[in-house]
Design a protein around this motif. Structure first.
Motif, PDB file in Angstrom:
ATOM      1  N   VAL A  54      56.200  35.098 137.792  1.00 57.48           N
ATOM      2  CA  VAL A  54      55.267  36.075 137.241  1.00 57.48           C
ATOM      3  C   VAL A  54      55.034  35.762 135.769  1.00 57.48           C
ATOM      4  O   VAL A  54      55.994  35.602 135.005  1.00 57.48           O
ATOM      5  N   VAL A  55      53.766  35.673 135.389  1.00 53.69           N
ATOM      6  CA  VAL A  55      53.372  35.438 133.996  1.00 53.69           C
ATOM      7  C   VAL A  55      52.631  36.679 133.514  1.00 53.69           C
ATOM      8  O   VAL A  55      51.677  37.119 134.153  1.00 53.69           O
ATOM      9  N   GLU A  56      53.089  37.251 132.399  1.00 56.11           N
ATOM     10  CA  GLU A  56      52.422  38.409 131.817  1.00 56.11           C
ATOM     11  C   GLU A  56      51.822  38.034 130.468  1.00 56.11           C
ATOM     12  O   GLU A  56      52.497  37.436 129.630  1.00 56.11           O
ATOM     13  N   ALA A  60      51.031  28.726 131.459  1.00 59.72           N
ATOM     14  CA  ALA A  60      50.761  30.047 130.873  1.00 59.72           C
ATOM     15  C   ALA A  60      50.127  29.924 129.495  1.00 59.72           C
ATOM     16  O   ALA A  60      49.179  30.638 129.169  1.00 59.72           O
ATOM     17  N   HIS A  61      50.636  29.015 128.696  1.00 58.95           N
ATOM     18  CA  HIS A  61      50.131  28.857 127.330  1.00 58.95           C
ATOM     19  C   HIS A  61      48.818  28.071 127.256  1.00 58.95           C
ATOM     20  O   HIS A  61      47.999  28.331 126.377  1.00 58.95           O
ATOM     21  N   GLU A  62      48.622  27.140 128.176  1.00 56.45           N
ATOM     22  CA  GLU A  62      47.443  26.269 128.098  1.00 56.45           C
ATOM     23  C   GLU A  62      46.253  26.731 128.937  1.00 56.45           C
ATOM     24  O   GLU A  62      45.116  26.440 128.585  1.00 56.45           O
ATOM     25  N   MET A  63      46.513  27.442 130.046  1.00 58.47           N
ATOM     26  CA  MET A  63      45.411  27.819 130.941  1.00 58.47           C
ATOM     27  C   MET A  63      45.278  29.316 131.187  1.00 58.47           C
ATOM     28  O   MET A  63      44.169  29.812 131.333  1.00 58.47           O
ATOM     29  N   LEU A  64      46.393  30.007 131.286  1.00 58.51           N
ATOM     30  CA  LEU A  64      46.342  31.410 131.695  1.00 58.51           C
ATOM     31  C   LEU A  64      46.126  32.373 130.537  1.00 58.51           C
ATOM     32  O   LEU A  64      45.836  33.549 130.758  1.00 58.51           O
ATOM     33  N   SER A  65      46.267  31.889 129.326  1.00 60.47           N
ATOM     34  CA  SER A  65      46.067  32.753 128.160  1.00 60.47           C
ATOM     35  C   SER A  65      45.176  32.054 127.138  1.00 60.47           C
ATOM     36  O   SER A  65      45.067  30.841 127.122  1.00 60.47           O
ATOM     37  N   ASN A  66      44.574  32.872 126.298  1.00 60.55           N
ATOM     38  CA  ASN A  66      43.775  32.371 125.181  1.00 60.55           C
ATOM     39  C   ASN A  66      44.617  32.605 123.931  1.00 60.55           C
ATOM     40  O   ASN A  66      44.737  33.744 123.466  1.00 60.55           O
ATOM     41  N   SER A  67      45.206  31.562 123.391  1.00 62.47           N
ATOM     42  CA  SER A  67      46.168  31.709 122.294  1.00 62.47           C
ATOM     43  C   SER A  67      45.575  32.320 121.029  1.00 62.47           C
ATOM     44  O   SER A  67      46.303  32.781 120.160  1.00 62.47           O
ATOM     45  N   LYS A 108      47.192  41.059 131.422  1.00 64.80           N
ATOM     46  CA  LYS A 108      46.968  40.347 132.683  1.00 64.80           C
ATOM     47  C   LYS A 108      48.321  39.953 133.267  1.00 64.80           C
ATOM     48  O   LYS A 108      49.266  39.662 132.546  1.00 64.80           O
ATOM     49  N   ARG A 109      48.377  39.920 134.593  1.00 66.18           N
ATOM     50  CA  ARG A 109      49.575  39.481 135.309  1.00 66.18           C
ATOM     51  C   ARG A 109      49.143  38.412 136.313  1.00 66.18           C
ATOM     52  O   ARG A 109      48.200  38.606 137.073  1.00 66.18           O
ATOM     53  N   PHE A 110      49.845  37.291 136.293  1.00 66.87           N
ATOM     54  CA  PHE A 110      49.590  36.204 137.222  1.00 66.87           C
ATOM     55  C   PHE A 110      50.837  36.014 138.079  1.00 66.87           C
ATOM     56  O   PHE A 110      51.952  36.043 137.558  1.00 66.87           O
ATOM     57  N   GLU A 111      50.656  35.822 139.371  1.00 65.02           N
ATOM     58  CA  GLU A 111      51.769  35.525 140.267  1.00 65.02           C
ATOM     59  C   GLU A 111      51.568  34.126 140.835  1.00 65.02           C
ATOM     60  O   GLU A 111      50.574  33.867 141.514  1.00 65.02           O
ATOM     61  N   LEU A 112      52.478  33.242 140.510  1.00 64.49           N
ATOM     62  CA  LEU A 112      52.408  31.846 140.947  1.00 64.49           C
ATOM     63  C   LEU A 112      53.426  31.638 142.072  1.00 64.49           C
ATOM     64  O   LEU A 112      54.634  31.719 141.838  1.00 64.49           O
ATOM     65  N   THR A 113      52.958  31.393 143.286  1.00 61.49           N
ATOM     66  CA  THR A 113      53.853  31.144 144.415  1.00 61.49           C
ATOM     67  C   THR A 113      54.329  29.702 144.348  1.00 61.49           C
ATOM     68  O   THR A 113      53.530  28.781 144.172  1.00 61.49           O
ATOM     69  N   VAL A 114      55.626  29.521 144.493  1.00 58.44           N
ATOM     70  CA  VAL A 114      56.242  28.195 144.356  1.00 58.44           C
ATOM     71  C   VAL A 114      56.592  27.651 145.742  1.00 58.44           C
ATOM     72  O   VAL A 114      57.237  28.332 146.542  1.00 58.44           O
ATOM     73  N   ASP A 115      56.136  26.442 146.010  1.00 62.38           N
ATOM     74  CA  ASP A 115      56.535  25.751 147.238  1.00 62.38           C
ATOM     75  C   ASP A 115      57.854  25.047 146.949  1.00 62.38           C
ATOM     76  O   ASP A 115      57.877  24.024 146.275  1.00 62.38           O
ATOM     77  N   GLY A 116      58.940  25.609 147.431  1.00 65.18           N
ATOM     78  CA  GLY A 116      60.245  25.020 147.187  1.00 65.18           C
ATOM     79  C   GLY A 116      61.059  25.846 146.216  1.00 65.18           C
ATOM     80  O   GLY A 116      60.793  27.027 145.991  1.00 65.18           O
TER      81      GLY A 116
END
Length: 81
Positions: free
Chosen positions: A5-7, A63-70, A41-49
């Protein structure tokens, strides 16, 4: 399958128009103890493995490069749910 989970929240020093709108609606409604609202915003990233340190590091980078605007947002938490 595990989930990371990324917040992300707006930077504290910036205005949050959506949060202000909700706070105004709450004030009009009355009868509650809430004085302010911030919307993020909350992102849920499902992990294979398995979630390894390397996978968490990749999630942190994403999270820092794509999911947020720094410029206007802070990544406040990256956790395994």
């Amino acid at each position: 399958m595990p989930t990371i989970v990324v917040e992300v929240m707006p930077k504290a020093e910036l205005l949050d128009p959506a949060g202000k709108a909700v706070a105004g609606a709450l004030r009009r409604e009355g009868g509650h103890p809430f004085s302010d609202v911030r919307i993020g915003k909350r992102f849920e990233l499902t992990v294979d493995g398995e979630v390894t340190d390397a996978v968490l590091e990749q999630a942190q980078k994403l999270a820092h490069e794509m999911l947020s605007n720094s410029v206007i947002e802070d990544v406040v938490k990256v956790t395994v749910a």
